[in-house]
Design a protein around this motif. Structure first.
Motif, PDB file in Angstrom:
ATOM      1  N   CYS A 167       0.865  -1.190   0.000  1.00 51.77           N
ATOM      2  CA  CYS A 167       0.000   0.000   0.000  1.00 51.77           C
ATOM      3  C   CYS A 167       0.894   1.231   0.000  1.00 51.77           C
ATOM      4  O   CYS A 167       1.631   1.484   0.967  1.00 51.77           O
ATOM      5  CB  CYS A 167      -0.893  -0.019   1.236  1.00 51.77           C
ATOM      6  SG  CYS A 167      -2.022   1.369   1.361  1.00 51.77           S
ATOM      7  N   TYR A 168       0.837   2.007  -1.082  1.00 47.48           N
ATOM      8  CA  TYR A 168       1.745   3.139  -1.240  1.00 47.48           C
ATOM      9  C   TYR A 168       1.262   4.355  -0.448  1.00 47.48           C
ATOM     10  O   TYR A 168       0.079   4.681  -0.423  1.00 47.48           O
ATOM     11  CB  TYR A 168       1.859   3.525  -2.715  1.00 47.48           C
ATOM     12  CG  TYR A 168       2.305   2.389  -3.604  1.00 47.48           C
ATOM     13  CD1 TYR A 168       3.391   1.598  -3.250  1.00 47.48           C
ATOM     14  CD2 TYR A 168       1.644   2.094  -4.789  1.00 47.48           C
ATOM     15  CE1 TYR A 168       3.809   0.545  -4.056  1.00 47.48           C
ATOM     16  CE2 TYR A 168       2.037   1.047  -5.610  1.00 47.48           C
ATOM     17  CZ  TYR A 168       3.120   0.278  -5.230  1.00 47.48           C
ATOM     18  OH  TYR A 168       3.515  -0.761  -6.026  1.00 47.48           O
ATOM     19  N   LYS A 169       2.231   5.027   0.163  1.00 50.65           N
ATOM     20  CA  LYS A 169       1.976   6.292   0.851  1.00 50.65           C
ATOM     21  C   LYS A 169       3.214   7.164   0.719  1.00 50.65           C
ATOM     22  O   LYS A 169       4.312   6.671   0.447  1.00 50.65           O
ATOM     23  CB  LYS A 169       1.702   6.065   2.342  1.00 50.65           C
ATOM     24  CG  LYS A 169       0.358   5.467   2.679  1.00 50.65           C
ATOM     25  CD  LYS A 169       0.122   5.515   4.179  1.00 50.65           C
ATOM     26  CE  LYS A 169      -1.291   5.078   4.545  1.00 50.65           C
ATOM     27  NZ  LYS A 169      -1.571   5.302   5.975  1.00 50.65           N
ATOM     28  N   PHE A 170       3.025   8.461   0.916  1.00 48.80           N
ATOM     29  CA  PHE A 170       4.195   9.319   1.096  1.00 48.80           C
ATOM     30  C   PHE A 170       4.798   9.009   2.459  1.00 48.80           C
ATOM     31  O   PHE A 170       4.073   8.780   3.429  1.00 48.80           O
ATOM     32  CB  PHE A 170       3.809  10.797   1.024  1.00 48.80           C
ATOM     33  CG  PHE A 170       3.511  11.297  -0.356  1.00 48.80           C
ATOM     34  CD1 PHE A 170       4.494  11.283  -1.333  1.00 48.80           C
ATOM     35  CD2 PHE A 170       2.254  11.784  -0.676  1.00 48.80           C
ATOM     36  CE1 PHE A 170       4.222  11.748  -2.614  1.00 48.80           C
ATOM     37  CE2 PHE A 170       1.982  12.248  -1.950  1.00 48.80           C
ATOM     38  CZ  PHE A 170       2.971  12.219  -2.923  1.00 48.80           C
ATOM     39  N   ARG A 171       6.118   9.015   2.538  1.00 45.50           N
ATOM     40  CA  ARG A 171       6.782   8.752   3.821  1.00 45.50           C
ATOM     41  C   ARG A 171       6.496   9.899   4.776  1.00 45.50           C
ATOM     42  O   ARG A 171       6.742  11.057   4.465  1.00 45.50           O
ATOM     43  CB  ARG A 171       8.282   8.587   3.616  1.00 45.50           C
ATOM     44  CG  ARG A 171       9.052   8.310   4.917  1.00 45.50           C
ATOM     45  CD  ARG A 171      10.512   8.070   4.657  1.00 45.50           C
ATOM     46  NE  ARG A 171      11.153   9.240   4.096  1.00 45.50           N
ATOM     47  CZ  ARG A 171      11.680  10.228   4.813  1.00 45.50           C
ATOM     48  NH1 ARG A 171      11.632  10.184   6.131  1.00 45.50           N
ATOM     49  NH2 ARG A 171      12.256  11.264   4.217  1.00 45.50           N
TER      50      ARG A 171
END
Length: 476
Positions: A329-333
């Motif tokens: 699941c992609y997110k901004f760090r």
């Protein structure tokens, strides 16, 4: 009771008020479509003219006929259901007008573009006007129907809490007739008008014509007996069974005439493959169109993350998706490096934080969050890269929360519902308190969504998500 007599006038006027508002919106839609077709578009047709009879009477009459035959009780139904019924009415209105154009052989004179634009504008205007009218009437408590509650247990208290949260939904609770026991949160809020043995006397004394039966603490046979006692004296009886948590938005009721039996049929919408296919097409169209906005914002946020805390821009967390499969699941760090060890040390030093983490898998004051990360989480912009998860098919725009493997036991018997569809970037819990809700409430919301899904629910939740994010409510 004088109070009830004074309120009776409001009820018959509500359909007429709604009709007048719908007529104004339809005429407004026609006028705008006409102006666009004739004045602003380069393909103006000098032969195109609409007589006032058609503009103000015939065409609005067709729309009103379908709108009035659909769901007009706008104060008692959710926005998504209202949008669904209005769309159906507008669709059939446009279809009828098109057929009349064809059989009347006026297609060469009446613009099909005008008809199409009228349909689009009518849908938007009618939905907007009905929503604003509903909010105004509910907030000002205008034109409310006097209602008597029969039964004052937990079911009654739950219903009253829901009604109050939604401005009353056009109902004015005048009091209640008690069964036993009376719910603690019900006491003192409304007048106790009597007990079950006084029911007929209360109905005669108040003259109330709308009764809600919530006597779920009584045996089923006794509840039926109460309904039979009430019916000769009133216009409408609403019976509330003890089915809290059931997917009632997709419930159909059938009656067997010979045996006086009631059959309740519950549908699980996303258990059908064709509904999942519709949802996938809906996701792809909106996600691909949204890349025009997403990509420039992504570039700006990536630069801010690098300046605030050098390191990876994106973070891929393992989450549970459709069918129980894990996916990145992609997110901004939004966290500092070595975040897991920092969390472990923090929980060991703060028992109250450990309890919060074990309960909700979230911390209100998380020591791992960077400065820009706190902003991204508060605005939910950290989840923007999940649009690429949607395009891949790992996620949906609207759906259950994407959970981690450790959360599966908390779903219990409802995990099968969760596995039916990809998790969503947004969903019920995000627009209903977000992180301020309890875990049990989030599970119930996810289950309700899967069983009651429709395209209209997705559209309404996407719109509500924007308003919640702008208000920055419940996010951390």
């Amino acid at each position: 009771m004088k109070e009830i007599q004074n309120m009776r006038w409001g009820y018959p006027w509500q359909p007429l008020l709604l009709m007048a508002v719908d007529w104004l919106m339809i005429v407004g839609a026609e006028e705008l479509a006409y102006a666009l077709r004739q004045s602003w578009l380069p393909i103006a047709n000098p032969q195109f003219h609409i007589p006032g009879f058609y503009l103000y009477l015939l065409v609005p009459a067709i729309f009103l006929a379908f709108l009035q035959s659909s769901n007009t009780k706008i104060r008692r139904f959710p926005t998504w259901k209202m949008a669904q019924s209005v769309f159906r009415a507008v669709f059939f209105s446009i279809l009828t007008i098109t057929l009349l154009m064809y059989f009347g052989k006026v297609g060469a004179v009446v613009s099909r573009l005008f008809v199409a634009m009228t349909g689009v504008f009518a849908f938007v205007f009618v939905i907007g006007a009905r929503f604003l009218l509903r909010e105004f009437l509910n907030r000002k408590h205008i034109m409310e129907i006097p209602v008597l509650f029969v039964g004052a247990g937990e079911t009654a208290a739950e219903l009253v809490t829901t009604l109050e949260a939604q401005g009353g939904c056009g109902m004015k609770i005048i009091g209640f007739v008690a069964d036993t026991p009376i719910a603690a949160r019900f006491k003192g809020r409304y007048r106790l008008l009597g007990h079950m043995e006084h029911l007929e006397r209360v109905l005669h004394m108040t003259g109330v014509q709308h009764v809600i039966v919530t006597a779920t603490s009584l045996p089923a046979a006794e509840q039926v007996h109460i309904i039979n006692r009430i019916q000769p004296y009133v216009k409408n009886v609403i019976f509330v069974p003890d089915l809290l948590g059931a997917p009632v938005s997709n419930m159909d009721i059938d009656g067997l005439l010979d045996n006086s039996l009631m059959l309740l049929r519950f549908r699980n919408n996303l258990a059908h493959w064709y509904n999942r296919a519709i949802k996938r097409v809906f996701d792809l169209i909106l996600s691909l169109a949204g890349l025009v906005i997403v990509i420039p914002i992504t570039v700006v946020i990536a630069l801010l993350i690098h300046l605030d805390n050098p390191g990876p821009i994106f973070f891929a967390h393992r989450r549970i998706g459709q069918g129980g499969r894990e996916f990145p699941c992609y997110k901004f760090r939004t966290m500092i490096p070595d975040a897991e060890n920092v969390l472990k040390d923090y929980l060991a030093a703060h028992p109250e934080a450990r309890e919060e983490w074990e309960r909700d898998f979230k911390l209100k004051h998380d020591p791992r969050i960077t400065h820009i990360g706190a902003f991204l989480r508060k605005t939910s912009l950290d989840e923007l890269p999940q649009v690429f998860n949607v395009i891949k098919g790992d996620m949906s725009l609207v759906g259950p929360r994407p959970i981690i493997a450790a959360e599966i036991p908390k779903y219990g018997e409802y995990f099968a519902d969760f596995c039916l569809v990809p998790p969503g970037i947004t969903g019920m819990w995000q627009v209903n308190g977000r992180s301020d809700t309890t875990y049990e409430e989030r599970v119930q919301m996810d289950t309700w969504y899967v069983r009651n899904w429709s395209v209209w629910i997705d559209i309404i939740y996407l719109i509500k998500t924007v308003t919640v994010v702008l208000a920055r409510k419940g996010a951390y």
